[in-house]
Structure formats: C-alpha cells, structure tokens
Write an enzyme that holds these catalytic residues in place. Structure first.
Site, PDB file in Angstrom:
ATOM      1  N   GLY A  46      36.879  14.281  10.602  1.00 40.21           N
ATOM      2  CA  GLY A  46      36.542  13.496  11.490  1.00 40.21           C
ATOM      3  C   GLY A  46      38.033  13.509  12.275  1.00 40.21           C
ATOM      4  N   GLN A  51      45.498  10.871  17.206  1.00 41.03           N
ATOM      5  CA  GLN A  51      45.555  12.138  16.201  1.00 41.03           C
ATOM      6  C   GLN A  51      45.342  13.586  16.956  1.00 41.03           C
ATOM      7  OE1 GLN A  51      42.499  11.714  13.196  1.00 41.03           O
ATOM      8  NE2 GLN A  51      44.235  13.009  12.083  1.00 41.03           N
ATOM      9  N   CYS A  89      44.565  14.710   5.772  1.00 41.17           N
ATOM     10  CA  CYS A  89      44.192  13.513   6.368  1.00 41.17           C
ATOM     11  C   CYS A  89      45.073  15.263   7.623  1.00 41.17           C
ATOM     12  CB  CYS A  89      45.733  13.077   6.550  1.00 41.17           C
ATOM     13  SG  CYS A  89      45.471  12.149   8.600  1.00 41.17           S
ATOM     14  N   LEU A  90      44.291  15.344   8.535  1.00 42.71           N
ATOM     15  CA  LEU A  90      44.876  16.628   9.075  1.00 42.71           C
ATOM     16  C   LEU A  90      46.022  16.629  10.512  1.00 42.71           C
ATOM     17  CD1 LEU A  90      41.402  17.622  11.527  1.00 42.71           C
ATOM     18  CD2 LEU A  90      42.583  18.205   9.856  1.00 42.71           C
ATOM     19  N   HIS A 131      39.041   5.825   6.968  1.00 41.46           N
ATOM     20  CA  HIS A 131      39.761   7.048   7.082  1.00 41.46           C
ATOM     21  C   HIS A 131      40.419   6.752   8.488  1.00 41.46           C
ATOM     22  CE1 HIS A 131      42.502  10.259   6.626  1.00 41.46           C
ATOM     23  NE2 HIS A 131      42.350  10.404   7.865  1.00 41.46           N
ATOM     24  N   GLU A 132      39.311   6.912   9.456  1.00 42.12           N
ATOM     25  CA  GLU A 132      39.152   7.000  10.880  1.00 42.12           C
ATOM     26  C   GLU A 132      39.091   5.621  11.655  1.00 42.12           C
ATOM     27  OE1 GLU A 132      39.940  10.374  11.746  1.00 42.12           O
ATOM     28  OE2 GLU A 132      39.031  10.419  10.067  1.00 42.12           O
ATOM     29  N   HIS A 135      42.810   5.390  11.193  1.00 34.64           N
ATOM     30  CA  HIS A 135      44.200   5.685  12.224  1.00 34.64           C
ATOM     31  C   HIS A 135      44.029   5.328  13.377  1.00 34.64           C
ATOM     32  CE1 HIS A 135      45.330   9.333  10.393  1.00 34.64           C
ATOM     33  NE2 HIS A 135      44.246   9.491  10.279  1.00 34.64           N
TER      34      HIS A 135
HETATM   35  O1  K1U Z   1      41.721  12.134   9.800  1.00 40.25           O
HETATM   36  C1  K1U Z   1      41.127  13.360   9.796  1.00 40.25           C
HETATM   37  O2  K1U Z   1      42.722  13.564   9.541  1.00 40.25           O
HETATM   38  C2  K1U Z   1      40.892  14.004   9.170  1.00 40.25           C
HETATM   39  C3  K1U Z   1      40.269  13.399   8.086  1.00 40.25           C
HETATM   40  C4  K1U Z   1      39.268  12.866   7.830  1.00 40.25           C
HETATM   41  C5  K1U Z   1      39.303  12.504   6.060  1.00 40.25           C
HETATM   42  C6  K1U Z   1      39.595  13.623   4.982  1.00 40.25           C
HETATM   43  C7  K1U Z   1      39.023  13.098   3.623  1.00 40.25           C
HETATM   44  C8  K1U Z   1      38.631  11.736   3.622  1.00 40.25           C
HETATM   45  C9  K1U Z   1      38.579  11.268   4.671  1.00 40.25           C
HETATM   46  C10 K1U Z   1      38.355  11.473   4.847  1.00 40.25           C
HETATM   47  C11 K1U Z   1      40.219  15.066   6.873  1.00 40.25           C
HETATM   48  O3  K1U Z   1      39.229  15.414   7.938  1.00 40.25           O
HETATM   49  S1  K1U Z   1      40.788  15.938   6.265  1.00 40.25           S
HETATM   50  C12 K1U Z   1      39.809  17.556   5.603  1.00 40.25           C
HETATM   51  C13 K1U Z   1      39.219  16.930   4.343  1.00 40.25           C
HETATM   52  O4  K1U Z   1      40.258  16.706   3.354  1.00 40.25           O
HETATM   53  C14 K1U Z   1      38.043  17.561   3.628  1.00 40.25           C
HETATM   54  C15 K1U Z   1      37.403  17.955   4.318  1.00 40.25           C
HETATM   55  C16 K1U Z   1      35.272  18.856   4.048  1.00 40.25           C
HETATM   56  C17 K1U Z   1      35.635  18.072   2.671  1.00 40.25           C
HETATM   57  C18 K1U Z   1      36.031  16.985   2.810  1.00 40.25           C
HETATM   58  C19 K1U Z   1      37.254  16.364   3.069  1.00 40.25           C
HETATM   59 ZN    ZN Z   2      43.571  11.181   8.965  1.00 40.40          ZN
END
Ligand code: K1U
Ligand code: ZN
Length: 186
Positions: A46, A51, A89-90, A131-132, A135
C-alpha cells in the site's frame, strides 16, 4: 511514469490531515499511476499520498490480486473482533511492531472512474486498508504501540533515520527500465 521519493518519519507531511478530492482529474490519475509504480518498486502492499509528500486524500492498495486506488475512503463498518499482527511502514523503514486492529472492515471510496464503491475485507487486506486510511489522517502504526514498544521502535528509528537526509527516502530505479541512455547499458 515516475518513481516518487518517499517521505519518512519526521517529515511534517506525514502528520497532516489530507484534503478530500473533489474530482478525478488527469493530474490525479498521473499521481496514482506514479504511486503504484513507487509502491511496487518499494515492495509495499500500500502507499498513501502523504508518503510521497502530497495532501490529496488518496491511497493505492496492492495486496495479492487486489490492486486498486481508494479516493476519499471511509471505514463504514469495523468488526468488534480484533486481530494482532506485525506491521511495517515504507515511511519508517526497518521498524516493525504488532498492531491490534478490527479483523474485518467495510470501506467506501471513490475509484479511478469517479464512481463510489465498497470493499469488505479481512486479514491482510483489512489491515492494509486501515493502515493506509490512517496515513490519510496523519496517523502511523507506531501510534498504536504500548509506551515501551513505541520507545523501542523510536530507538531503532533513531539509528536508521540518518540514512534519509531531509526525511527523504530515494528508491533505486530498476536500471533495466531506463532507456534514456541506452549506450550506458552496453
Ligand atoms: O503504507 C505503507 O507504509 C505501506 C505498508 C503497508 C502495510 C504493511 C503492513 C501491514 C499493513 C500495511 C507496507 O507495505 S510495508 C511492506 C510490508 O510490510 C509487507 C509487504 C508484503 C507483505 C506484507 C507486508
Ligand atoms: Zn505506512
């Protein structure tokens, strides 16, 4: 299409509320395309507009086969049953924590075609939507951690943050997709 810089924890834009989108314009479509490209390169599931330093109420989702944009999203139903799972979180690279959230949610949003749609989700998609949407209201997953876990997460971030001068995370573009200087690839 372009890969956008990602803003990291400390940039005030991550703590601002976003502005509702009035209409889906070509400029918004271009932003969304670039957000998908950025999310994919960062290997995220996401990405929300703040971001990438923007204040439009828009996010993109890419959980397994579910890949869509959410414009002006709202959670209209949330399960009373909660589930706990690790999140990252990215915008806070290399920091993780367990977050408890409603196990299922129903979200109403506008799509890229300007039409309102609803999505009902559980498991990772439900977590990602929440989560999004957080944000888009200046909230980050670390805000849900207990005082001790949050302190540990912040200590980890204190060691990481100097890698991101100006609170900017630059992603490496895939060189195989750079056709601007083909001679350099020989
Ligand atoms: O919004 C963001 O920072 C993106 C974030 C979203 C997210 C991560 C974990 C749980 C809910 C929402 C990410 O994508 S971080 C990458 C990550 O944690 C992930 C990647 C692939 C599968 C599962 C998690
Ligand atoms: Zn995030």
């Amino acid at each position: 299409m372009s890969v956008l810089d990602i803003r990291v924890l400390g940039d005030p834009v991550l703590r601002e509320d976003t502005k509702p989108v009035a209409a889906v314009t070509d400029e918004l479509r271009e932003l969304i395309k670039n957000m998908f490209e950025t999310m994919d390169l960062a290997k995220g599931i996401g990405l929300a507009a703040p971001q990438v330093g923007r204040t439009e109420r828009v996010a993109v989702i890419g959980v397994e086969k579910d890949r869509f944009a959410i414009i002006n999203p709202e959670i209209i139903e949330a399960d009373s049953k909660h589930a706990k799972a690790e999140e990252g979180c990215l915008s806070i690279p290399d920091v993780y924590g367990d977050v408890e959230r409603p196990a299922r949610v129903k979200v109403r949003a506008m799509g890229l075609d300007g039409q309102t749609f609803e999505v009902e989700a559980g498991e990772l998609l439900a977590r990602c939507l929440q989560h999004e949407i957080d944000h888009l209201h200046g909230k980050l997953f670390v805000d849900y951690l207990s005082i001790l876990k949050r302190r540990a997460a912040m200590a980890k971030w204190a060691k990481e943050k100097d890698k991101y001068p100006g609170f900017i995370r630059k992603l490496e573009s895939d060189p195989s997709r750079n056709h601007e200087h083909p001679d350099e690839e020989l």
